[in-house]
Design an enzyme around this catalytic site. Sequence first.
Site, short mmCIF file in Angstrom:
data_model
loop_
_atom_site.label_atom_id
_atom_site.label_comp_id
_atom_site.label_asym_id
_atom_site.label_seq_id
_atom_site.Cartn_x
_atom_site.Cartn_y
_atom_site.Cartn_z
CD GLU A 95 -3.33 -2.45 7.29
OE1 GLU A 95 -2.26 -2.72 6.74
OE2 GLU A 95 -3.91 -1.36 7.13
CG HIS B 153 -5.71 1.93 5.23
ND1 HIS B 153 -5.27 2.86 6.13
CD2 HIS B 153 -4.72 1.03 5.08
CE1 HIS B 153 -4.04 2.53 6.51
NE2 HIS B 153 -3.69 1.42 5.89
N GLY C 292 2.91 -1.05 4.28
CA GLY C 292 3.09 0.36 3.92
C GLY C 292 4.55 0.65 3.65
N GLY C 293 5.22 1.22 4.65
CA GLY C 293 6.60 1.70 4.50
C GLY C 293 7.56 0.78 3.76
N GLY D 253 2.69 2.17 10.93
CA GLY D 253 3.65 3.24 10.79
C GLY D 253 4.30 3.65 12.10
CB SER E 40 5.39 -1.93 12.12
OG SER E 40 4.94 -0.61 12.42
CG ASN F 215 -1.71 1.24 1.40
OD1 ASN F 215 -1.76 2.07 0.50
ND2 ASN F 215 -2.35 1.38 2.55
CD1 TRP F 216 3.44 1.02 -2.88
CD2 TRP F 216 3.48 2.22 -4.77
NE1 TRP F 216 4.13 0.29 -3.82
CE2 TRP F 216 4.17 1.00 -4.99
CE3 TRP F 216 3.38 3.12 -5.82
CZ2 TRP F 216 4.74 0.68 -6.21
CZ3 TRP F 216 3.95 2.81 -7.03
CH2 TRP F 216 4.63 1.60 -7.23
CE LYS F 217 -0.08 3.16 4.85
NZ LYS F 217 0.06 3.24 6.29
CD GLU G 91 -2.76 5.46 6.85
OE1 GLU G 91 -2.73 5.49 5.60
OE2 GLU G 91 -1.86 4.93 7.53
P1 13P Z 1 3.21 0.28 7.69
O1 13P Z 1 3.68 -1.02 7.07
O2 13P Z 1 3.97 1.47 7.19
O3 13P Z 1 3.10 0.19 9.17
O4 13P Z 1 1.70 0.51 7.14
C1 13P Z 1 0.78 -0.50 7.26
C2 13P Z 1 -0.41 -0.15 6.48
O5 13P Z 1 -1.16 0.75 6.83
C3 13P Z 1 -0.66 -0.88 5.24
O6 13P Z 1 -1.93 -0.62 4.74
#
Ligand code: 13P
Length: 256
Positions: free
Chosen positions: A166, A94, A234-235, A172, A213, A9-11, A96
């Site tokens: 999640e 998600h 994510g990251g 994050g 994470s 997920n590149w956000k 967010e």
């Molecule tokens: P991180 O891997 O950066 O913690 O993000 C997780 C996430 O929200 C994937 O959708």
Amino acid sequence: MRKPIIAGNWKMFKTLSESVAFVQELAPKLAPFISVERVVCPTYIALAAVADALKGTGIGVGAQSVHWEAQGAFTSQVAPTMLQGLAEYIIIGHSECRAYLNETDETVNKKVKASLAYGLKPIIAVGESLQQYEAGETQQVVGGQVRAALSGVDAANMTNIVIAYEPIWAIGTGKSASAELANSIIGGTIRSTLNDLYGNQVAQSVRIQYGGSVKPENMQEYMSQPDIDGALVGGASLKVNDFTLLIEAAAKAKGI
Ligand code: 13P
């Protein structure tokens, strides 16, 4: 056996040109790992170009959200019809989006049903906040989110659904849920909710990811758990080497 699925997920990261350059570098590195389903979810601006660059590579593309109407006066939104042929998956719900973009259990459910109606596969994200976790409400919150997201979805459609657990407190933050805890929520809460709703066969066939994470160093531990079928990342999905190591670790942990 459930085929593992790792989605990046590149956000809100990477410009159009950065996105294309990234997948051009990534694709050959991921090529050997055909036993793992590999998906990247860029921003809308890069979706078409990334989809084009990944044609024939076996790497799938996902969008990060979708509207539930086929078209209409909804400034800023993207319809499921517009994603057909570009995206296979769509991340829905998600945390967010729930926190900053007014996503609710009700809009999640509408988006899930609209995606399925247009042949797109939802990755439904669920998870509790730190406060809910500390209050011992995880099962109730996560189970409730799963039920709400799937309201009115029939068993035949469940083969096209992925669920991502999640915990919000692990996104994050560098603070990941232990593999055992993630496995117990995924198996004990999410799969058992699916069992209540659809019976054991469906519950055992739906793929459920962990997210929060996830890094090359902890991936093998998560993927060694029996109920964890992949990760929503994510990251670490924003770096070619890290994402490659995640896929490699998934294949190794599952012995495939
Ligand atoms: P991180 O891997 O950066 O913690 O993000 C997780 C996430 O929200 C994937 O959708």
